[in-house]
Design a protein around this motif. Structure first.
Motif, mmCIF file in Angstrom:
data_model
loop_
_atom_site.group_PDB
_atom_site.id
_atom_site.type_symbol
_atom_site.label_atom_id
_atom_site.label_comp_id
_atom_site.label_asym_id
_atom_site.label_seq_id
_atom_site.Cartn_x
_atom_site.Cartn_y
_atom_site.Cartn_z
ATOM 1 N N ILE A 126 57.920 -13.730 24.362
ATOM 2 C CA ILE A 126 56.708 -13.376 23.606
ATOM 3 C C ILE A 126 55.514 -14.173 24.134
ATOM 4 O O ILE A 126 54.430 -13.624 24.340
ATOM 5 N N VAL A 127 55.711 -15.476 24.355
ATOM 6 C CA VAL A 127 54.635 -16.313 24.893
ATOM 7 C C VAL A 127 54.194 -15.772 26.253
ATOM 8 O O VAL A 127 52.997 -15.646 26.520
ATOM 9 N N HIS A 128 55.153 -15.424 27.103
ATOM 10 C CA HIS A 128 54.814 -14.897 28.422
ATOM 11 C C HIS A 128 54.002 -13.600 28.306
ATOM 12 O O HIS A 128 52.996 -13.427 29.010
ATOM 13 N N ALA A 129 54.427 -12.719 27.421
ATOM 14 C CA ALA A 129 53.701 -11.451 27.236
ATOM 15 C C ALA A 129 52.268 -11.714 26.774
ATOM 16 O O ALA A 129 51.329 -11.058 27.243
ATOM 17 N N LEU A 130 52.096 -12.681 25.886
ATOM 18 C CA LEU A 130 50.744 -13.019 25.428
ATOM 19 C C LEU A 130 49.923 -13.660 26.545
ATOM 20 O O LEU A 130 48.715 -13.410 26.649
ATOM 21 N N LEU A 131 50.542 -14.472 27.378
ATOM 22 C CA LEU A 131 49.827 -15.055 28.517
ATOM 23 C C LEU A 131 49.333 -13.962 29.458
ATOM 24 O O LEU A 131 48.194 -14.007 29.936
ATOM 25 N N VAL A 132 50.175 -12.984 29.713
ATOM 26 C CA VAL A 132 49.777 -11.867 30.582
ATOM 27 C C VAL A 132 48.597 -11.125 29.963
ATOM 28 O O VAL A 132 47.630 -10.788 30.650
ATOM 29 N N LYS A 133 48.661 -10.889 28.643
ATOM 30 C CA LYS A 133 47.555 -10.210 27.955
ATOM 31 C C LYS A 133 46.278 -11.052 28.014
ATOM 32 O O LYS A 133 45.187 -10.518 28.202
ATOM 33 N N ALA A 136 44.655 -10.874 31.471
ATOM 34 C CA ALA A 136 43.937 -9.609 31.630
ATOM 35 C C ALA A 136 42.636 -9.613 30.828
ATOM 36 O O ALA A 136 41.583 -9.188 31.332
ATOM 37 N N ALA A 137 42.695 -10.086 29.590
ATOM 38 C CA ALA A 137 41.503 -10.100 28.738
ATOM 39 C C ALA A 137 40.426 -11.031 29.294
ATOM 40 O O ALA A 137 39.229 -10.699 29.276
ATOM 41 N N LEU A 138 40.819 -12.187 29.791
ATOM 42 C CA LEU A 138 39.842 -13.127 30.331
ATOM 43 C C LEU A 138 39.248 -12.613 31.638
ATOM 44 O O LEU A 138 38.059 -12.793 31.902
ATOM 45 N N ASN A 139 40.064 -11.971 32.454
ATOM 46 C CA ASN A 139 39.526 -11.378 33.679
ATOM 47 C C ASN A 139 38.543 -10.260 33.354
ATOM 48 O O ASN A 139 37.510 -10.123 34.013
ATOM 49 N N ALA A 153 39.456 -11.032 23.805
ATOM 50 C CA ALA A 153 39.974 -12.290 24.354
ATOM 51 C C ALA A 153 40.278 -13.286 23.238
ATOM 52 O O ALA A 153 41.297 -13.969 23.267
ATOM 53 N N ARG A 154 39.397 -13.341 22.266
ATOM 54 C CA ARG A 154 39.600 -14.272 21.157
ATOM 55 C C ARG A 154 40.846 -13.896 20.344
ATOM 56 O O ARG A 154 41.630 -14.753 19.971
ATOM 57 N N GLU A 155 41.028 -12.610 20.083
ATOM 58 C CA GLU A 155 42.196 -12.177 19.314
ATOM 59 C C GLU A 155 43.495 -12.541 20.034
ATOM 60 O O GLU A 155 44.435 -13.057 19.423
ATOM 61 N N ILE A 156 43.533 -12.302 21.325
ATOM 62 C CA ILE A 156 44.742 -12.618 22.094
ATOM 63 C C ILE A 156 44.937 -14.131 22.170
ATOM 64 O O ILE A 156 46.048 -14.633 22.006
ATOM 65 N N ASN A 157 43.851 -14.862 22.401
ATOM 66 C CA ASN A 157 43.970 -16.321 22.453
ATOM 67 C C ASN A 157 44.430 -16.877 21.107
ATOM 68 O O ASN A 157 45.258 -17.786 21.055
ATOM 69 N N ASP A 158 43.904 -16.335 20.005
ATOM 70 C CA ASP A 158 44.344 -16.786 18.671
ATOM 71 C C ASP A 158 45.835 -16.528 18.472
ATOM 72 O O ASP A 158 46.547 -17.365 17.923
ATOM 73 N N ALA A 159 46.291 -15.360 18.917
ATOM 74 C CA ALA A 159 47.710 -15.031 18.795
ATOM 75 C C ALA A 159 48.548 -15.976 19.656
ATOM 76 O O ALA A 159 49.573 -16.504 19.201
#
Length: 186
Positions: A126-133, A136-139, A153-159
């Motif tokens: 799960i952590v890896h999947a969120l890192l990938v997301k 992508a969001a930051l790029n 980006a904020r939503e994914i980073n918060d998660a």
């Protein structure tokens, strides 16, 4: 959406047997694990603060980019090829070492330990999947610093922050003492 991640319910997490009367030497590997995790916690905080400052209008994208250049965690951004850089690489490397070496050794110590390490490995996915997301969001944010991309980006980073902090605490609590007790290196 991303903030409602069900596995964070502690009641679903297997518990390891409690180890009693450990020596300071036996507790040392668990303290070392916590030090490594504290570095990850610090990086998560830095990422959150940067996103919050830009969203609040306290800093421009250019100011954040300049600040980011000065951070230790950014030294590998260009080499790694994305904005997540060293933090993402460190989390991935840390989890890879645990998955390949620490968890298998601990799993051999009994069924309860195997349940805990299996759960920790599931959480790594799960952590890896969120890192990938997040990558992508930051790029996307770098290419187009729009309010929508900041919000994404904020939503994914918060998660990621919520998941990672919960995971790190669970891992420390459940296997920290076992590392020294069973003489499994960190």
């Amino acid at each position: 959406m991303l903030l409602d991640i069900a596995f964070l319910d502690d009641s679903t997490r297997p518990r390891a047997p409690k180890l009693e009367n450990l020596t300071p030497q036996q507790r040392a590997p668990g303290r070392h694990l916590k030090m490594i995790h504290d570095h990850l916690r610090q990086n998560v905080t830095v990422l959150r603060n940067m996103i919050n400052e830009v969203m609040a209008g306290e800093k421009s994208v250019e100011e954040v980019a300049a600040e980011a250049e000065a951070l230790t965690m950014v030294t590998n951004y260009r080499q790694f090829g994305n904005l997540c850089g060293q933090h993402c690489q460190t989390v991935h490397m840390h989890h890879s070492i645990e998955d390949a070496h620490i968890f298998p050794a601990l799993s051999e110590k009994g069924a309860a330990w195997k349940k805990v390490t299996d759960r920790l490995q599931e959480e790594h996915e799960i952590v890896h999947a969120l890192l990938v997301k997040l990558i992508a969001a930051l790029n996307t944010l770098v290419r187009d610093p729009s309010p929508t991309n900041f919000a994404d980006a904020r939503e994914i980073n918060d998660a990621l922050e919520r998941v990672l902090l919960s995971h790190l605490g669970y891992e420390e609590d459940e296997i920290g003492d076992a590392l020294g007790y069973f003489e499994i290196g960190v």
